[in-house]
Each structure stands twice: as C-alpha cells, then as structure tokens.
Design an enzyme around this catalytic site. Sequence first.
Site, short mmCIF file in Angstrom:
data_model
loop_
_atom_site.label_atom_id
_atom_site.label_comp_id
_atom_site.label_asym_id
_atom_site.label_seq_id
_atom_site.Cartn_x
_atom_site.Cartn_y
_atom_site.Cartn_z
N GLU A 42 -2.62 -8.66 6.54
CA GLU A 42 -2.92 -8.47 7.97
C GLU A 42 -3.72 -9.62 8.58
O GLU A 42 -4.55 -9.41 9.47
CB GLU A 42 -3.65 -7.14 8.17
CG GLU A 42 -2.76 -5.95 7.86
CD GLU A 42 -3.43 -4.61 8.11
OE1 GLU A 42 -2.69 -3.61 8.22
OE2 GLU A 42 -4.67 -4.56 8.19
N ASN B 110 -4.99 7.38 4.64
CA ASN B 110 -4.75 6.53 5.81
C ASN B 110 -3.27 6.54 6.15
O ASN B 110 -2.44 6.18 5.32
CB ASN B 110 -5.19 5.09 5.54
CG ASN B 110 -5.03 4.20 6.76
OD1 ASN B 110 -5.88 4.18 7.65
ND2 ASN B 110 -3.93 3.46 6.82
N GLU B 111 -2.95 7.01 7.35
CA GLU B 111 -1.57 6.95 7.87
C GLU B 111 -0.53 7.45 6.87
O GLU B 111 0.31 6.69 6.38
CB GLU B 111 -1.24 5.52 8.32
CG GLU B 111 -2.04 5.06 9.52
CD GLU B 111 -1.63 3.68 10.02
OE1 GLU B 111 -1.91 3.37 11.19
OE2 GLU B 111 -1.03 2.91 9.23
N CYS C 283 9.39 14.66 -7.57
CA CYS C 283 9.85 15.27 -6.32
C CYS C 283 11.02 16.22 -6.56
O CYS C 283 11.11 17.27 -5.91
CB CYS C 283 10.24 14.19 -5.32
SG CYS C 283 8.82 13.34 -4.58
N CYS D 166 11.97 10.67 -6.78
CA CYS D 166 11.63 10.57 -8.20
C CYS D 166 11.75 11.93 -8.89
O CYS D 166 12.01 12.95 -8.26
CB CYS D 166 10.22 10.00 -8.36
SG CYS D 166 8.91 11.18 -7.92
N TYR E 110 -2.72 -11.70 10.66
CA TYR E 110 -2.38 -11.82 12.09
C TYR E 110 -2.79 -10.60 12.90
O TYR E 110 -2.51 -10.53 14.09
CB TYR E 110 -0.87 -12.01 12.24
CG TYR E 110 -0.37 -13.40 11.89
CD1 TYR E 110 -1.23 -14.46 11.69
CD2 TYR E 110 1.01 -13.64 11.76
CE1 TYR E 110 -0.76 -15.72 11.36
CE2 TYR E 110 1.48 -14.90 11.44
CZ TYR E 110 0.59 -15.94 11.24
OH TYR E 110 1.08 -17.18 10.94
N TRP F 106 2.05 -8.15 11.27
CA TRP F 106 1.90 -8.62 9.90
C TRP F 106 2.43 -10.05 9.75
O TRP F 106 1.75 -10.91 9.25
CB TRP F 106 2.64 -7.68 8.94
CG TRP F 106 1.87 -6.44 8.59
CD1 TRP F 106 0.68 -6.02 9.14
CD2 TRP F 106 2.21 -5.48 7.60
NE1 TRP F 106 0.27 -4.85 8.57
CE2 TRP F 106 1.20 -4.49 7.60
CE3 TRP F 106 3.27 -5.34 6.72
CZ2 TRP F 106 1.22 -3.39 6.75
CZ3 TRP F 106 3.30 -4.23 5.87
CH2 TRP F 106 2.28 -3.28 5.88
N ARG G 236 0.85 -1.18 0.00
CA ARG G 236 0.00 0.00 0.00
C ARG G 236 0.89 1.23 0.00
O ARG G 236 2.11 1.13 0.08
CB ARG G 236 -0.92 0.00 1.22
CG ARG G 236 -0.17 0.05 2.55
CD ARG G 236 -1.13 0.00 3.74
NE ARG G 236 -0.42 0.20 5.00
CZ ARG G 236 -1.01 0.18 6.20
NH1 ARG G 236 -2.30 -0.04 6.29
NH2 ARG G 236 -0.30 0.37 7.29
N CYS H 65 3.67 8.62 -5.15
CA CYS H 65 4.43 9.82 -4.83
C CYS H 65 3.46 10.97 -4.61
O CYS H 65 2.57 11.22 -5.44
CB CYS H 65 5.39 10.15 -5.98
SG CYS H 65 6.10 11.81 -5.86
N GLU I 146 -7.81 4.25 15.49
CA GLU I 146 -7.51 2.82 15.59
C GLU I 146 -6.95 2.54 16.98
O GLU I 146 -5.86 3.02 17.32
CB GLU I 146 -6.51 2.38 14.52
CG GLU I 146 -7.03 2.48 13.10
CD GLU I 146 -6.02 1.99 12.06
OE1 GLU I 146 -5.05 1.28 12.45
OE2 GLU I 146 -6.19 2.32 10.86
#
Length: 664
Positions: free
Chosen positions: A354, A141-142, A156, A153, A356, A314, A103, A107, A306
């Site tokens: 995920e 997300n995060e 950037c 790259c 676990y 993981w 995930r 960029c 969360e």
Amino acid sequence: MKFGVAYYPEHWPKEMWEKDAEFMREAHINLVRLAEFGWAKLEPEKGCYDFSWLDEAIELLSRYSIQVVLGTPTATPPKWFMDRHPEVYPKDRYGITRGFGSRRHYCFNNPAFQEATREIVAKVAEHYGDHSSVVAWQVDNEFGCQETTYCYCESCLQAFRHWLQKKYGTIDALNHAWGTIFWSQTYRDWDEIILPAYSVCSGADPINHGHNPSLTLDYKRFASDSVVAYQKLQIDTIRNFSAKPITHNLMGHFPEIDYFDLAKDLDFVSWDNYPEFPKRSFSYLDAAMAHDLMRGTKGKNFWVMEQQSGPCGWNVLSDTPKPGQLRLWSYQAVAHGAEAILYFRFRACRFGTEQYWYGILDHDSVPRRRYKEIQQTGAELKALSDWIVGSKVMAETAMIKSYDNLWSHQIQPHNVHFDYQKLLLKYYSTLAENHLPVDVISIDDDLAKYKLLLLPAFNLMNSEIKVKLDRYVKSGGTLVLTFRSGTRNWDNTMSALTIPGEFSEMAGIEVEEFDSLNRGRQVSVATVVGSAMASIWCDIIKPTSARVIGDYTSDYYKGEPAITVNDWGNGKVYYIGCDLDPSALDGLMRYISDNSGVSPLLARPVRGVELIRKENGGRQFLMALNHNSHEVVLDLKGDYTDLLTKREVHSNFVLPPFGVGILV
C-alpha cells in the site's frame, strides 16, 4: 464525537511516535485504530507473545488524550503459522491454493485456524480487556476482501455438508428442494454432496458455474454464515475478558456476505468508505446509499472506520481529492448517521503493497492541504458533537435490500445487462436526487413506520413475507414492485404460480408474457408522467383489478400495460413492469411519492446536492451537502441559522463548491 485515524506504530521508528501524536492532537484527533495487522509482531513465534511495543504506543497516545480501537490481528496469519498449517490456505473454484504473500490467506472453516484464532484473540483481549485507553474492539479486518468468502477446500466441503444436514434434515428433503432429478444429480447420502466449484459447464464466469441454482444459492448462504460464525467465535472470546463494545469494518456494497446477519452480533457497525477509487465509477449517491445501508443493518448510528484521506490505490492511483472534498465526505457520513470518523491512514507507508495509499500525511510527514482540511473538520465536529451524537435520520421511505435475492440474481440474472445492486442504486438515487431521505433495511425489519416501501426485483418469495407485506399495504402503506419479482421460491426454484407469484393478488395483475431485451433493442413506453424507454426487460401485464398508468408504445406488445397501481386495503401497490430511463424513472417516482404522502425537502430539486433532515432530543436540523464543483443556491422557504458559519439564512441558501451547511 469520535474523530480519529488508522495508525501503524510498528511501521515507524519510535523516535517518530511522539511527533505523530502531536500532529494528531493538533488535528483534534481523539481516537486511533491499532494492531489489526500486527499478528507477526504480537506473536513472533508460536506461544511467544510481545505486547511491549503496543503497550508503549498506547501509553504515549494516552498522554495526548487519544483513545484506542484495538483490532484483532487475524486478517494476516504469520508465515510461521502458515508453514505449520498449510491446510489453512483457501482454495479457489479451480482447486488452486491461494497462498502466502498478501492478506486474508485463510479459510474461515479450518479447525486449526479457528483454534489459533481463539488463542491469539484471547491473549490480546486478556492483556487489554480492561485497559482504560481501549474504548472498542475491531474484529479482524474487512471480511471477504480479495474475494476470500468463497473457499473450495476440504474443510469447507465438510462444513457445507454439515450445514445442509442441519438445514434439511434428510437427504431426500434436500433432493426434493433442489430438484436434483434434473441431469441425474440425485444424492444418495451427505458424503456425495459437492461444492459448486469448476465444472464442465462453468466457462469463464466467476459467479455462475453451471451448477444447480439451488445448490449454488445454498453455498453462498453457507459461505456468508461461515463468516458470521467465525466473527462470533472472536466476539465470544473477547467477551471472556472485556465488556468494551465490539465492531467490524464492513465494506458498503460488498456482495458476498449478508451484512444484516453479520451485524447482529456486533455492538455497532463500522465501515470503510473510499469515494474516489481507481478503476471504479463511484458517485456520491453510491456512498450515500452505503451509509444508509450501514445504518440499516442494525437500525442505529454507525462509525466510519476508514475514511479516505488522500489519493489511494495499490498499483495505480485514484484522483486526488479536491479542496473541500475530504471535509464534505466526512459531513456526508455524519449526515447519514456516523458518530465517528477515522481516516485511513495517518501517513502513507514507504514499503509493502500500500505504498500508493496516501494518508493525511505524505511519505515525507509534512502537513499540507489535506492535513489542514482535516484539522478544520475536526475542530468543527468537536463543536457540533452534541448535535451529532444520538441524532436520527428522519425518513418516511425505505428500500429493502435482500442478500438472498442479490445472490439469486447473480446466479441467473435473466438478462446480460441486469444487475440487482445497480437497480437498487438507480431507485435510491432517484429518490435522493429529489431530496427524499431513504432508509435501506432488511425485509425482516419493522415496516409500519414508512409511508413508502420500495421492493425492486424481489425475486425469491415465501408465504411469510407475503403476509407481512399484505399487512403493511392494507394498513395504509404504499408498496412499489418491479419486474423480476415473485418468480421464484425461497430455495431458488421457479414458482408454479403465475408471475408475479405471491404478489399477484395484492398487485392486482398477472404477467401474460415477458421480453428480455438484447442486442441493443429498446421499447418505448407512455406513462402518466411522459414517455420512457426500456432497454433490459418488459413484463406484458394483464390487470385483474389494477389500474393502468403506463403502456408500451412499440414492438409486438404495443398498447399492452407496462405499469399499474392497485388499491389494496388502505394502501396501494405499484407494479413497474419494465426498466425505465433515468428521466422517466425520476418523474414516475415523484408521482408515486406525491401520491403516498411523502414530501421532498426541497420543492425544486438541485442536482448534486443532498438534503437530510435529522432530529436529536426533539431538535430538528437540516444538513445540506453540495457535491458539485460549482456554487448552488437552495430555495429553502424559511428562516434558518447555519451552525457552521453562525449566519442567518433567509429562504435562499448559497452553498459553495463542495460546501456544507447545518441549518436549524
């Protein structure tokens, strides 16, 4: 009080959804987060959108009085998009493309991805912008997870050059600020600017690439600003269709993004809290400080988006939370300012990375101990909502966290054992263990309301900050400085002033010499509260107006000052010129807090226990949290009622293992 869970209906047959909703309602869950990884299902082909499955899930949940936080799905661009735009993949410092398969494979500065982001976010926001069940938005997300903040790259590189041109105006101004005359690194025009990627002197160090420290610090600032700008792109897009509040789930002590900057455009901050994590030593004080930082980013209460609900990992698993810990961690969040708790996740997933990462339910969907503990917590928090929502932490002490200084110390940490974040946590923990609540704030925040201000290793300085701190101390505040303060200018070049630079006058000292301690060396120190040992750094101090309250008692600087205090206007400035072992730092900070007029909430500290005083609408209450696996007794010196048990408490309050008390 919002009480919820992350839920992924796309992972489960529709026949399971209603039973899931029943389990949620029975656990007092009234909020779910949905769809933050759902791009491939929301847009399975370019321009072909399918919201039917999400419509159905939201409608079913609403029948059970469960509301929704809706995530924008940009953290996981689908394969069809990446195949069309392989240039979107980020590159690491070796120039290697970080490809598909996990995930955050994008960029932040890529124009094609920014346009795709506008399109998918606009479609989702248009469809759900006024939906009665959607109460808030989560952007992406995060940000930065899997260390994707730093990309090397071409997009950037071009964006970095533009960022620098806007900051410095001329290439000559940049050359002067960075000192590029060193090693013939002078740039003639903006097209010659590089990214601090892998170079001849890089070695294996992932942070210090052997580049010019000013270049590297500006790159870190640019990378953080890039994330802030990308978030703003999404916020502006949502705002075209929805007035619902917008948040992003931060990651506590994550070091790559300036969370004070990231929080500015958000309506409220949320974060992801995992106290038990494999391969990481993480104490309850780490979590406490992270909660206080999250509250400090906007100076207001926050959500936990969360919250750990089981063993997680993981490829390997953390310890399983012990009976009472899930409830305790939830109340810890509430004590520090959380007004919503959402557990991750509802059920452990049977496939993917995920598998676990266990949730409230295991893979077999049988409600067991963890479900029942969360059910109990939900019932209690529902009854306590009027006390929690809108409550404030009452703190007389603040500690400054500076991401600019964090990054500067990362680039050149001065000593192999020095870690800025660990130093902050060390000072924070010392105060917290003595039951002295602490706000974790930015140097840009209002300082006037605090009696005691900690500024550990504030290395980068400028005249504006000096004026602000000068005013704070002269008005009666107590300022605590440490070694490695004031040695650098804000552009990450060394100051020409005698150490501690801009701090020298108010601290009433000069640093004559210093000693970086290596190969296990230690130096003994005698302080006003007893003996101590230094093992990282020693500043050898020359007082100009300060009083000495600590001397070195070994090595060639035996008898020289190590710790001082200076009267400055109506306040005081302490300078702690060396690191101290935990016991010595504990005694010194109690001495300093006593002299600054800050009183602990408990006369005799009890280790492993948090005490936090809060206020809501003129009503004060005390939250007590026992992080020990054994019973403790707190000498409270007064009469209280515990809101959880409805029992009266007279002086001695007994807290069971992992127990919680809310006392009024």
